[in-house]
Design a protein around this motif. Structure first.
Motif, PDB file in Angstrom:
ATOM      1  N   MET A  48       0.837  -1.200   0.000  1.00 45.63           N
ATOM      2  CA  MET A  48       0.000   0.000   0.000  1.00 45.63           C
ATOM      3  C   MET A  48       0.871   1.249   0.000  1.00 45.63           C
ATOM      4  O   MET A  48       1.869   1.329   0.704  1.00 45.63           O
ATOM      5  N   THR A  49       0.446   2.217  -0.811  1.00 47.24           N
ATOM      6  CA  THR A  49       1.101   3.528  -0.841  1.00 47.24           C
ATOM      7  C   THR A  49       0.058   4.587  -0.504  1.00 47.24           C
ATOM      8  O   THR A  49      -1.156   4.327  -0.580  1.00 47.24           O
ATOM      9  N   VAL A  50       0.528   5.767  -0.185  1.00 48.80           N
ATOM     10  CA  VAL A  50      -0.398   6.871   0.079  1.00 48.80           C
ATOM     11  C   VAL A  50      -1.240   7.139  -1.159  1.00 48.80           C
ATOM     12  O   VAL A  50      -2.456   7.341  -1.067  1.00 48.80           O
ATOM     13  N   SER A  79       4.051   1.659   4.689  1.00 45.03           N
ATOM     14  CA  SER A  79       4.980   2.732   5.008  1.00 45.03           C
ATOM     15  C   SER A  79       4.478   3.631   6.130  1.00 45.03           C
ATOM     16  O   SER A  79       3.278   3.759   6.369  1.00 45.03           O
ATOM     17  N   ALA A  80       5.417   4.258   6.782  1.00 42.39           N
ATOM     18  CA  ALA A  80       5.091   5.242   7.807  1.00 42.39           C
ATOM     19  C   ALA A  80       4.310   6.393   7.186  1.00 42.39           C
ATOM     20  O   ALA A  80       3.507   7.038   7.857  1.00 42.39           O
ATOM     21  N   ASP A  81       4.520   6.641   5.891  1.00 42.66           N
ATOM     22  CA  ASP A  81       3.776   7.690   5.190  1.00 42.66           C
ATOM     23  C   ASP A  81       2.283   7.380   5.166  1.00 42.66           C
ATOM     24  O   ASP A  81       1.456   8.276   5.300  1.00 42.66           O
ATOM     25  N   VAL A  82       1.923   6.112   4.985  1.00 37.91           N
ATOM     26  CA  VAL A  82       0.520   5.712   4.983  1.00 37.91           C
ATOM     27  C   VAL A  82      -0.086   5.973   6.356  1.00 37.91           C
ATOM     28  O   VAL A  82      -1.170   6.553   6.480  1.00 37.91           O
ATOM     29  N   LYS A  87      -3.619   9.226   9.867  1.00 40.22           N
ATOM     30  CA  LYS A  87      -3.802  10.007  11.094  1.00 40.22           C
ATOM     31  C   LYS A  87      -4.119  11.470  10.794  1.00 40.22           C
ATOM     32  O   LYS A  87      -4.850  12.113  11.540  1.00 40.22           O
ATOM     33  N   ALA A  88      -3.577  11.999   9.692  1.00 42.87           N
ATOM     34  CA  ALA A  88      -3.820  13.398   9.325  1.00 42.87           C
ATOM     35  C   ALA A  88      -5.170  13.604   8.641  1.00 42.87           C
ATOM     36  O   ALA A  88      -5.774  14.663   8.775  1.00 42.87           O
ATOM     37  N   HIS A  89      -5.649  12.604   7.897  1.00 41.20           N
ATOM     38  CA  HIS A  89      -6.852  12.776   7.086  1.00 41.20           C
ATOM     39  C   HIS A  89      -8.048  11.937   7.535  1.00 41.20           C
ATOM     40  O   HIS A  89      -9.160  12.145   7.052  1.00 41.20           O
ATOM     41  N   GLY A  90      -7.814  10.991   8.406  1.00 41.39           N
ATOM     42  CA  GLY A  90      -8.901  10.151   8.896  1.00 41.39           C
ATOM     43  C   GLY A  90      -9.425  10.655  10.228  1.00 41.39           C
ATOM     44  O   GLY A  90      -8.831  11.526  10.858  1.00 41.39           O
TER      45      GLY A  90
END
Length: 111
Positions: A48-50, A79-82, A87-90
């Protein structure tokens, strides 16, 4: 949690996204709904990617993601990016809403 997700998935393609197929299997068996295993079978595949996640959410294919107590990260297959994007958008779903307990995995609603 399975009943909550099924009641609230609407027209989404997937019930929820989780870290591994091992985590997904009980949800699939109890609901009959498809679940995204973001880290493959064991959770170690960085599939999975962002960008993929954003696309699934924007297209209405995915509304929920479950982040394990250790979160996601390179060692968990996602990834930590996901994790940061979720956390930022959910919006975190309070455990009491689905009959869960605080601690352990955290459910987020996306979109």
């Amino acid at each position: 949690m399975a009943a909550y997700l099924k009641r609230n998935m609407g027209s989404a393609t997937w019930l929820v996204a989780v870290d591994s197929a091992q985590s997904a299997s009980s949800l699939i068996l109890s609901t009959g709904e498809p679940v995204i295993a973001m880290g493959g079978f064991t959770g170690s595949d960085p599939a999975m990617t962002v960008e993929k996640l954003q696309s699934h959410v924007a297209e209405g294919k995915l509304k929920y993601i479950l982040i394990g107590d250790g979160g996601f990260g390179p060692s968990r297959g996602t990834s930590a990016d996901v994790t940061a994007w979720v956390k930022a958008h959910g919006t975190q779903v309070e455990a009491a809403e689905y009959g869960g307990t605080d601690g352990g995995s955290v459910l987020y609603k996306l979109g």
